[in-house]
Motif scaffolding. Sequence first.
Motif, PDB file in Angstrom:
ATOM      1  N   ILE A 179     -16.863  41.244 -48.643  1.00  0.00           N
ATOM      2  CA  ILE A 179     -17.673  42.449 -48.745  1.00  0.00           C
ATOM      3  C   ILE A 179     -19.151  42.137 -48.928  1.00  0.00           C
ATOM      4  N   GLU A 180     -19.473  40.957 -49.439  1.00  0.00           N
ATOM      5  CA  GLU A 180     -20.871  40.577 -49.570  1.00  0.00           C
ATOM      6  C   GLU A 180     -21.555  40.547 -48.205  1.00  0.00           C
ATOM      7  N   GLU A 181     -20.812  40.142 -47.191  1.00  0.00           N
ATOM      8  CA  GLU A 181     -21.389  39.986 -45.862  1.00  0.00           C
ATOM      9  C   GLU A 181     -21.369  41.282 -45.059  1.00  0.00           C
ATOM     10  N   GLN A 182     -20.256  42.002 -45.092  1.00  0.00           N
ATOM     11  CA  GLN A 182     -20.034  43.175 -44.256  1.00  0.00           C
ATOM     12  C   GLN A 182     -20.511  42.907 -42.840  1.00  0.00           C
ATOM     13  N   ASP A 183     -20.104  41.788 -42.323  1.00  0.00           N
ATOM     14  CA  ASP A 183     -20.527  41.362 -41.000  1.00  0.00           C
ATOM     15  C   ASP A 183     -19.379  41.555 -40.020  1.00  0.00           C
ATOM     16  N   GLU A 193     -13.937  39.252 -39.734  1.00  0.00           N
ATOM     17  CA  GLU A 193     -14.606  40.480 -39.297  1.00  0.00           C
ATOM     18  C   GLU A 193     -13.691  41.684 -39.526  1.00  0.00           C
ATOM     19  N   ALA A 239     -13.675  42.421 -43.219  1.00  0.00           N
ATOM     20  CA  ALA A 239     -14.934  43.064 -43.599  1.00  0.00           C
ATOM     21  C   ALA A 239     -14.941  44.531 -43.181  1.00  0.00           C
ATOM     22  N   TYR A 240     -14.447  44.817 -41.978  1.00  0.00           N
ATOM     23  CA  TYR A 240     -14.362  46.198 -41.494  1.00  0.00           C
ATOM     24  C   TYR A 240     -13.438  47.019 -42.396  1.00  0.00           C
ATOM     25  N   ILE A 263     -12.590  46.520 -45.504  1.00  0.00           N
ATOM     26  CA  ILE A 263     -13.187  46.735 -46.820  1.00  0.00           C
ATOM     27  C   ILE A 263     -14.286  47.793 -46.736  1.00  0.00           C
ATOM     28  N   ALA A 264     -15.148  47.669 -45.743  1.00  0.00           N
ATOM     29  CA  ALA A 264     -16.256  48.611 -45.604  1.00  0.00           C
ATOM     30  C   ALA A 264     -15.763  50.036 -45.355  1.00  0.00           C
ATOM     31  N   ASN A 265     -14.592  50.155 -44.709  1.00  0.00           N
ATOM     32  CA  ASN A 265     -14.046  51.470 -44.382  1.00  0.00           C
ATOM     33  C   ASN A 265     -12.893  51.877 -45.295  1.00  0.00           C
ATOM     34  N   ARG A 266     -12.707  51.118 -46.378  1.00  0.00           N
ATOM     35  CA  ARG A 266     -11.677  51.405 -47.382  1.00  0.00           C
ATOM     36  C   ARG A 266     -10.289  51.554 -46.764  1.00  0.00           C
TER      37      ARG A 266
END
Length: 123
Positions: free
Chosen positions: A50-54, A68, A71-72, A74-77
């Motif tokens: 989540i630090e990267e959200q790349d 990736e 990260a997606y 996590i960013a979108n729960r």
Amino acid sequence: MGGRLSAFVHVADEQGTYHQFGPTDAVPEWAAAQITNPAAWADSPAAVVIEEQDFPAGEPTEQWKVPELFAYAIANRVDLGDAKKKADIVAAIKAAEESPEAGTADASGEGDSGDEGDGDGTA
């Protein structure tokens, strides 16, 4: 810097050289991004990703790399459940994105059994 590992892992860098990391080692972010097995982490791997959200723009596909996809998610729960393989992760993301629509369809169809409300369960 990444989280704390629960086991020893071997990770290849961009030149193909393998590096070993263990529970007492500081894991650099390039290596942490490649350690996708949640069981390898004593701390949450989400904190690393989540630090990267790349991740690329657009909808996730199997062309994306596993970090990736994480990260997606996590960013979108998105709850990935037990998904560990790339195909399973993509499927979990797509299912989660479709579920709100499916929930709306279920709610709108509720009570639509063809019974006009006389309570006897017959049409």
